[in-house]
Structures are given as C-alpha cells and as structure tokens.
Design a protein around this motif. Structure first.
Motif, PDB file in Angstrom:
ATOM      1  N   GLU A  71       0.876  -1.307   0.055  1.00 54.36           N
ATOM      2  CA  GLU A  71      -0.042  -0.097  -0.033  1.00 54.36           C
ATOM      3  C   GLU A  71       0.622   1.337  -0.073  1.00 54.36           C
ATOM      4  O   GLU A  71       0.597   2.355  -0.684  1.00 54.36           O
ATOM      5  CB  GLU A  71      -1.016   0.109   1.175  1.00 54.36           C
ATOM      6  CG  GLU A  71      -2.285  -0.811   0.936  1.00 54.36           C
ATOM      7  CD  GLU A  71      -2.283  -2.160   0.620  1.00 54.36           C
ATOM      8  OE1 GLU A  71      -1.202  -2.874   1.420  1.00 54.36           O
ATOM      9  OE2 GLU A  71      -2.820  -2.826   0.086  1.00 54.36           O
ATOM     10  N   SER A  81      -4.579   6.475  -3.798  1.00 53.83           N
ATOM     11  CA  SER A  81      -4.800   5.599  -2.796  1.00 53.83           C
ATOM     12  C   SER A  81      -5.031   4.332  -3.020  1.00 53.83           C
ATOM     13  O   SER A  81      -5.115   4.082  -4.260  1.00 53.83           O
ATOM     14  CB  SER A  81      -6.410   6.077  -2.107  1.00 53.83           C
ATOM     15  OG  SER A  81      -7.233   5.721  -3.023  1.00 53.83           O
ATOM     16  N   THR A  83      -7.388   2.269  -2.725  1.00 52.34           N
ATOM     17  CA  THR A  83      -8.541   2.050  -3.023  1.00 52.34           C
ATOM     18  C   THR A  83      -8.833   2.256  -4.537  1.00 52.34           C
ATOM     19  O   THR A  83      -9.328   1.312  -5.244  1.00 52.34           O
ATOM     20  CB  THR A  83      -9.551   2.779  -2.099  1.00 52.34           C
ATOM     21  OG1 THR A  83      -9.598   2.259  -0.778  1.00 52.34           O
ATOM     22  CG2 THR A  83     -11.061   2.355  -2.709  1.00 52.34           C
ATOM     23  N   ARG A  84      -8.408   3.435  -4.840  1.00 54.95           N
ATOM     24  CA  ARG A  84      -8.345   3.978  -6.182  1.00 54.95           C
ATOM     25  C   ARG A  84      -7.456   3.235  -7.103  1.00 54.95           C
ATOM     26  O   ARG A  84      -7.692   2.525  -8.300  1.00 54.95           O
ATOM     27  CB  ARG A  84      -7.791   5.234  -6.360  1.00 54.95           C
ATOM     28  CG  ARG A  84      -7.867   5.928  -7.834  1.00 54.95           C
ATOM     29  CD  ARG A  84      -9.513   6.007  -8.431  1.00 54.95           C
ATOM     30  NE  ARG A  84      -9.467   6.218  -9.718  1.00 54.95           N
ATOM     31  CZ  ARG A  84     -10.153   5.828 -10.843  1.00 54.95           C
ATOM     32  NH1 ARG A  84     -11.173   4.991 -10.392  1.00 54.95           N
ATOM     33  NH2 ARG A  84     -10.035   6.246 -11.723  1.00 54.95           N
ATOM     34  N   TYR A  86      -6.632  -0.184  -6.709  1.00 52.79           N
ATOM     35  CA  TYR A  86      -7.382  -1.388  -7.044  1.00 52.79           C
ATOM     36  C   TYR A  86      -8.756  -1.347  -7.822  1.00 52.79           C
ATOM     37  O   TYR A  86      -8.995  -2.323  -8.508  1.00 52.79           O
ATOM     38  CB  TYR A  86      -7.836  -2.248  -5.668  1.00 52.79           C
ATOM     39  CG  TYR A  86      -6.572  -2.699  -4.871  1.00 52.79           C
ATOM     40  CD1 TYR A  86      -5.855  -3.666  -5.561  1.00 52.79           C
ATOM     41  CD2 TYR A  86      -5.991  -2.171  -3.694  1.00 52.79           C
ATOM     42  CE1 TYR A  86      -4.654  -4.188  -4.935  1.00 52.79           C
ATOM     43  CE2 TYR A  86      -4.777  -2.616  -3.068  1.00 52.79           C
ATOM     44  CZ  TYR A  86      -4.372  -3.696  -3.703  1.00 52.79           C
ATOM     45  OH  TYR A  86      -3.280  -4.244  -3.050  1.00 52.79           O
ATOM     46  N   GLN A  87      -9.318  -0.326  -7.988  1.00 55.60           N
ATOM     47  CA  GLN A  87     -10.380   0.137  -8.822  1.00 55.60           C
ATOM     48  C   GLN A  87      -9.907   0.095 -10.210  1.00 55.60           C
ATOM     49  O   GLN A  87     -10.400  -0.404 -11.184  1.00 55.60           O
ATOM     50  CB  GLN A  87     -10.986   1.390  -8.453  1.00 55.60           C
ATOM     51  CG  GLN A  87     -11.981   1.450  -7.060  1.00 55.60           C
ATOM     52  CD  GLN A  87     -12.289   2.970  -6.683  1.00 55.60           C
ATOM     53  OE1 GLN A  87     -11.934   3.988  -7.337  1.00 55.60           O
ATOM     54  NE2 GLN A  87     -13.441   2.897  -5.842  1.00 55.60           N
TER      55      GLN A  87
END
Length: 122
Positions: A71, A81, A83-84, A86-87
């Motif tokens: 991370e 981030s 999260t972004r 992995y999107q």
C-alpha cells in the motif's frame, strides 16, 4: 501388456502417436492460420494501454511479503490511494489489451478475483 497387469517400466507402456495442433484443426481453421493478416504475435504488447496501466501491470508482477508495504509502495509509485489503485486494476483486468500485454499476471489476478468473489457469495 495385459489388462490388469502392471507395467514393469515406462517402456512397457504403449504410447499414442503425437499429433500436431494443425492436424487437429478443421481445414477452415488451418486456412486462417496461414494468411498474411496481422496476428496477435505481430501486435506490439501493451498497444492500447497507457503508461500508467503498463506501470500497474509491471507493479503487479512484484511479490509482497507484507500488505502494508504494498500500500505504501502504491502511494509512492502512483500517487493514488490503495482503494483507487485497486479500482483501476480491476478495470484493467477486463481489458483485452492488458491480457495481451501481460497474460500471466492478468490470468493470475483474474483467478484471485474470481476466488475472492466466490468466497464472498458463500
């Protein structure tokens, strides 16, 4: 060798003759393999992908011992981030150009994604 009797060595096992892939293909398919059209092997790997998408695929080739290290490396390398990241990665896995560029990585990540999705459905 008789049925029910065990082979004493590998040389006792009957072998099937080897058949080439082209011999197994119907004649119509064989004709398609010999034409002068552009094939996937002549297309440059990564064509149709942005530099960031190629970077993400290259990044996913690495192995991480600790989740936190990955991370932090995502933040440092891509200024995103987790999260972004992995999107974006999830969308990239459905892109045929990504599969052509990195078939092993994309295949592995698709298997992981489907395994995780199945475990969530249970």
């Amino acid at each position: 060798m008789h049925a029910g009797r065990r082979a004493d060595s590998l040389s006792d096992i009957p072998r099937r003759p080897r058949v080439s892939r082209s011999a197994m293909m119907p004649a119509a398919d064989q004709a398609d393999t010999n034409d002068d059209a552009v094939t996937e092997s002549t297309v440059e790997p990564g064509a149709g992908l942005t530099e960031r998408e190629l970077g993400i695929l290259a990044f996913e080739r690495k192995w991480w011992k600790h989740a936190g290290a990955k991370e932090q490396a995502i933040r440092d390398a891509f200024d995103l981030s987790a999260t972004r990241y992995y999107q974006l990665l999830n969308g990239l896995l459905d892109n045929p150009a990504a599969l052509a560029a990195e078939p092993v990585v994309v295949g592995r990540l698709r298997r992981l994604r489907s395994t995780r999705a199945r475990s969530r459905r249970r």
